[in-house]
Design a protein around this motif. Structure first.
Motif, PDB file in Angstrom:
ATOM      1  N   ALA A 197      -2.060  -1.185   2.966  1.00 26.22           N
ATOM      2  CA  ALA A 197      -0.919  -1.225   1.770  1.00 26.22           C
ATOM      3  C   ALA A 197      -1.153   0.218   1.064  1.00 26.22           C
ATOM      4  O   ALA A 197      -2.309   0.596   0.695  1.00 26.22           O
ATOM      5  CB  ALA A 197      -1.248  -2.193   0.958  1.00 26.22           C
ATOM      6  N   THR A 198      -0.090   0.806   0.756  1.00 28.10           N
ATOM      7  CA  THR A 198       0.032   2.086   0.263  1.00 28.10           C
ATOM      8  C   THR A 198       0.169   1.841  -1.480  1.00 28.10           C
ATOM      9  O   THR A 198      -0.101   2.759  -2.195  1.00 28.10           O
ATOM     10  CB  THR A 198       1.194   2.872   0.633  1.00 28.10           C
ATOM     11  OG1 THR A 198       2.601   1.933   0.274  1.00 28.10           O
ATOM     12  CG2 THR A 198       0.991   3.499   1.979  1.00 28.10           C
ATOM     13  N   VAL A 199       0.419   0.510  -1.656  1.00 26.47           N
ATOM     14  CA  VAL A 199       0.685   0.515  -3.260  1.00 26.47           C
ATOM     15  C   VAL A 199       0.169  -1.129  -3.429  1.00 26.47           C
ATOM     16  O   VAL A 199       0.113  -1.848  -2.538  1.00 26.47           O
ATOM     17  CB  VAL A 199       2.187   0.498  -3.689  1.00 26.47           C
ATOM     18  CG1 VAL A 199       2.717   1.804  -3.650  1.00 26.47           C
ATOM     19  CG2 VAL A 199       3.233  -0.418  -2.668  1.00 26.47           C
ATOM     20  N   ASP A 200       0.000  -1.618  -4.642  1.00 24.18           N
ATOM     21  CA  ASP A 200      -0.300  -3.037  -4.881  1.00 24.18           C
ATOM     22  C   ASP A 200       1.111  -3.612  -4.459  1.00 24.18           C
ATOM     23  O   ASP A 200       2.154  -3.241  -4.989  1.00 24.18           O
ATOM     24  CB  ASP A 200      -0.400  -3.102  -6.313  1.00 24.18           C
ATOM     25  CG  ASP A 200      -1.803  -2.630  -6.996  1.00 24.18           C
ATOM     26  OD1 ASP A 200      -2.649  -2.358  -5.957  1.00 24.18           O
ATOM     27  OD2 ASP A 200      -2.135  -2.586  -8.033  1.00 24.18           O
ATOM     28  N   THR A 201       0.884  -4.834  -3.702  1.00 21.59           N
ATOM     29  CA  THR A 201       2.076  -5.383  -3.184  1.00 21.59           C
ATOM     30  C   THR A 201       1.963  -6.900  -3.245  1.00 21.59           C
ATOM     31  O   THR A 201       0.639  -7.303  -3.331  1.00 21.59           O
ATOM     32  CB  THR A 201       2.438  -4.859  -1.783  1.00 21.59           C
ATOM     33  OG1 THR A 201       3.839  -5.426  -1.661  1.00 21.59           O
ATOM     34  CG2 THR A 201       1.522  -4.916  -0.912  1.00 21.59           C
ATOM     35  N   ASP A 202       2.772  -7.668  -2.844  1.00 20.04           N
ATOM     36  CA  ASP A 202       2.812  -8.967  -2.816  1.00 20.04           C
ATOM     37  C   ASP A 202       3.119  -9.489  -1.479  1.00 20.04           C
ATOM     38  O   ASP A 202       4.186  -9.304  -0.707  1.00 20.04           O
ATOM     39  CB  ASP A 202       3.610  -9.564  -3.761  1.00 20.04           C
ATOM     40  CG  ASP A 202       3.729 -11.035  -3.940  1.00 20.04           C
ATOM     41  OD1 ASP A 202       4.455 -11.690  -2.912  1.00 20.04           O
ATOM     42  OD2 ASP A 202       2.828 -11.505  -4.513  1.00 20.04           O
ATOM     43  N   ILE A 203       2.190 -10.456  -0.924  1.00 21.25           N
ATOM     44  CA  ILE A 203       2.707 -11.268   0.510  1.00 21.25           C
ATOM     45  C   ILE A 203       2.878 -12.582   0.393  1.00 21.25           C
ATOM     46  O   ILE A 203       1.702 -13.422   0.244  1.00 21.25           O
ATOM     47  CB  ILE A 203       1.674 -10.665   1.885  1.00 21.25           C
ATOM     48  CG1 ILE A 203       1.778  -9.354   2.318  1.00 21.25           C
ATOM     49  CG2 ILE A 203       2.161 -11.543   3.137  1.00 21.25           C
ATOM     50  CD1 ILE A 203       0.631  -9.043   3.189  1.00 21.25           C
ATOM     51  N   THR A 248       5.294   0.481   3.014  1.00 22.39           N
ATOM     52  CA  THR A 248       4.377  -0.283   2.061  1.00 22.39           C
ATOM     53  C   THR A 248       3.073  -0.536   3.009  1.00 22.39           C
ATOM     54  O   THR A 248       2.050  -0.334   2.485  1.00 22.39           O
ATOM     55  CB  THR A 248       4.767  -1.460   1.753  1.00 22.39           C
ATOM     56  OG1 THR A 248       6.207  -1.343   1.189  1.00 22.39           O
ATOM     57  CG2 THR A 248       4.151  -2.279   0.836  1.00 22.39           C
ATOM     58  N   THR A 301      -1.679 -11.226  -3.650  1.00 22.18           N
ATOM     59  CA  THR A 301      -1.476  -9.988  -4.118  1.00 22.18           C
ATOM     60  C   THR A 301      -2.349  -9.151  -3.038  1.00 22.18           C
ATOM     61  O   THR A 301      -3.606  -9.249  -3.021  1.00 22.18           O
ATOM     62  CB  THR A 301      -2.132  -9.731  -5.559  1.00 22.18           C
ATOM     63  OG1 THR A 301      -1.235 -10.621  -6.216  1.00 22.18           O
ATOM     64  CG2 THR A 301      -1.915  -8.417  -5.965  1.00 22.18           C
ATOM     65  N   ASP A 311       7.724  -2.870   7.417  1.00 18.79           N
ATOM     66  CA  ASP A 311       7.871  -1.948   6.469  1.00 18.79           C
ATOM     67  C   ASP A 311       6.791  -1.070   6.322  1.00 18.79           C
ATOM     68  O   ASP A 311       5.656  -1.136   5.650  1.00 18.79           O
ATOM     69  CB  ASP A 311       7.779  -2.862   4.995  1.00 18.79           C
ATOM     70  CG  ASP A 311       7.739  -2.283   3.835  1.00 18.79           C
ATOM     71  OD1 ASP A 311       7.860  -1.052   3.737  1.00 18.79           O
ATOM     72  OD2 ASP A 311       7.634  -2.891   2.916  1.00 18.79           O
ATOM     73  N   ALA A 318      -3.460  -1.724  -3.231  1.00 19.02           N
ATOM     74  CA  ALA A 318      -3.235  -0.553  -2.694  1.00 19.02           C
ATOM     75  C   ALA A 318      -4.737  -0.099  -1.867  1.00 19.02           C
ATOM     76  O   ALA A 318      -5.836  -0.366  -2.560  1.00 19.02           O
ATOM     77  CB  ALA A 318      -3.018   0.408  -3.958  1.00 19.02           C
TER      78      ALA A 318
END
Ligand code: HEM
Length: 392
Positions: free
Chosen positions: A285-291, A60, A295, A57, A298
């Motif tokens: 990470a380009t945005v707040d995201t979840d793995i 992201t 959390t 991805d 960004a």
């Protein structure tokens, strides 16, 4: 037993850790999908599924903010192949892929096999040698400098330059500090390169011709040339040395390779998985995201520990066992996604030619002294691997 919680202060780049990394990778993998590494102000994951989905991805998890761990290096990498996202990435990569694609490699096969045969004929008459300086380094340097078409006077510098550039991807530890002036010397040389310095018909000259034809920016030419130098030597040398080291440890694996040399490519898959010449890559990470429930903010960096992912027992049964029947076609040693190694076909070809040359001449490899680990901020391999061969 090392214990790591969701946050850890372990330094992934201390000498002790580089010397023996796998215990910490296991602890990181077992403790959480991703662990905050306070020493590096970055997340790290040693899980196969996480590494693969992050690397898939690129929107992201971007490379465009640099793939090194220091802002200084990342500023220098700006706009390069390694540190760009599509569409710029694909445009730059297109220039290299033509020369690294299967068709182009087929035309280089005879030359590479001849280099391997000549070198192995010479070394097997000696019998005792260093598998790194006399064999792996000499072979990959010979092949790569010829294919790129580099001027004679810099060939002697390439190993040092390549190692230095690679060390700069890590934090500013001792290895990186010693590497700074050496990498600087390479950058100075690169800035001065003009088309006619590079051998006609070589991969290097292609880059400058593409710039002249307007296919890429003039300013992208030198960084692309440096990508060849930085990416192609220490990595391949590590793989070849790790393979020979494993054949000293598992003589039966070498005996089986000799019985059926058609298995060389699949044995090399397992060497790459088990030993991971490139230990990690990273993304931002380009945005707040979840793995997997964690959390990631960004702008935060995620280190994908390829070596740990390649030993993930939830993906590979008996992952810590070297098993030449495994055929792990999906290993992550060449990374994954848009940045997956552009030179992997060449690396595999070099290795296949080398072991094809060794098989009829070498009955077994034995250690002839104490091997010395090479400490690098990116790769894992041997600095010195004294070998005695028993001739076939
Ligand atoms: C065993 C040997 C090698 C290994 C393990 C290896 C590993 C890797 C890895 C892990 C990456 C991905 C970096 C990322 O995802 O951020 C990469 C990228 C790359 N490699 Fe290799 N490499 C090897 C040999 C080579 C050779 C021989 C060449 C050159 C001719 C080469 C050229 C490149 C280039 C140009 C990239 C950048 C690709 C991109 O950003 O799209 N590599 N390599």
């Amino acid at each position: 037993v090392t214990s790591v919680q969701q946050s850890s202060d372990i330094d992934l780049f201390s000498d002790a850790q580089l010397e023996e990394p796998y215990g910490v990778f296991t602890a990181i993998r077992e403790s959480a999908p991703v662990v905050w590494m306070s020493a590096h102000q970055a997340w790290a994951s040693a899980r196969y599924g996480v590494a693969r989905s992050v690397l898939r991805d690129w929107e992201t998890f971007s490379s465009a903010q640099g793939v090194g761990l220091t802002p200084e290096l990342n500023a220098m990498l700006e706009g390069t192949l390694l540190a760009s996202d599509p569409p710029l990435h694909d445009q730059l990569r297109g220039i290299l892929s033509a020369r690294l694609a299967p068709k182009a490699l087929r035309s280089a096969t005879d030359f590479i096999q001849r280099e391997a045969d000549d070198l192995i004929a010479e070394l097997s008459s000696v019998g005792r040698f260093d598998a790194i300086s006399d064999l792996a380094q000499r072979f990959s340097l010979g092949v790569v400098s010829e294919l790129i078409g580099l001027p004679e006077e810099v060939r002697g510098k390439l190993i040092e330059w390549g190692d230095a550039t690679i060390n700069l991807l890590g934090p500013l530890n001792g290895l990186a500090q010693t590497s700074l002036p050496v990498a600087e010397e390479m950058f100075v040389w690169l800035q001065g390169v003009v088309k006619s310095d590079l051998v006609e018909g070589g991969m290097g000259r292609d880059i400058y011709e593409a710039a002249e034809a307007g296919k890429i920016d003039q300013a992208s030419a030198a960084p692309l040339l440096s990508a060849y130098v930085a990416a192609s030597l220490d990595t391949t040398t590590s793989l070849l040395g790790l393979a020979i080291g494993l054949f000293t440890e598992y003589p039966d694996a070498w005996r089986r390779v000799r019985e059926d040399t058609a298995t060389i490519p699949s044995v090399l898959l397992e060497v790459a998985r088990y030993a991971s010449p490139v230990q990690w890559v990273s993304r931002v990470a380009t945005v707040d995201t979840d793995i997997d429930g964690v959390t990631i903010g960004a702008g935060q960096r995620v280190i994908l520990l390829l070596a740990g992912a390649n030993r993930d027992p939830s993906h590979y049964e008996d992952a810590d066992t070297f098993d030449i029947d495994r055929k792990p076609v999906d290993h992550l040693a060449f990374s994954y996604g848009v940045h997956s190694c552009a030179g992997q076909g060449l690396a595999r070809l070099e290795a296949t030619c080398l072991f094809t040359a060794l098989a009829p001449r070498v009955a077994s490899f034995e250690l002839a002294g104490t091997p010395i680990r090479k400490l690098s901020n990116l790769t894992r391999g041997w600095q010195s691997l004294p070998i005695q061969i028993n001739p076939a």
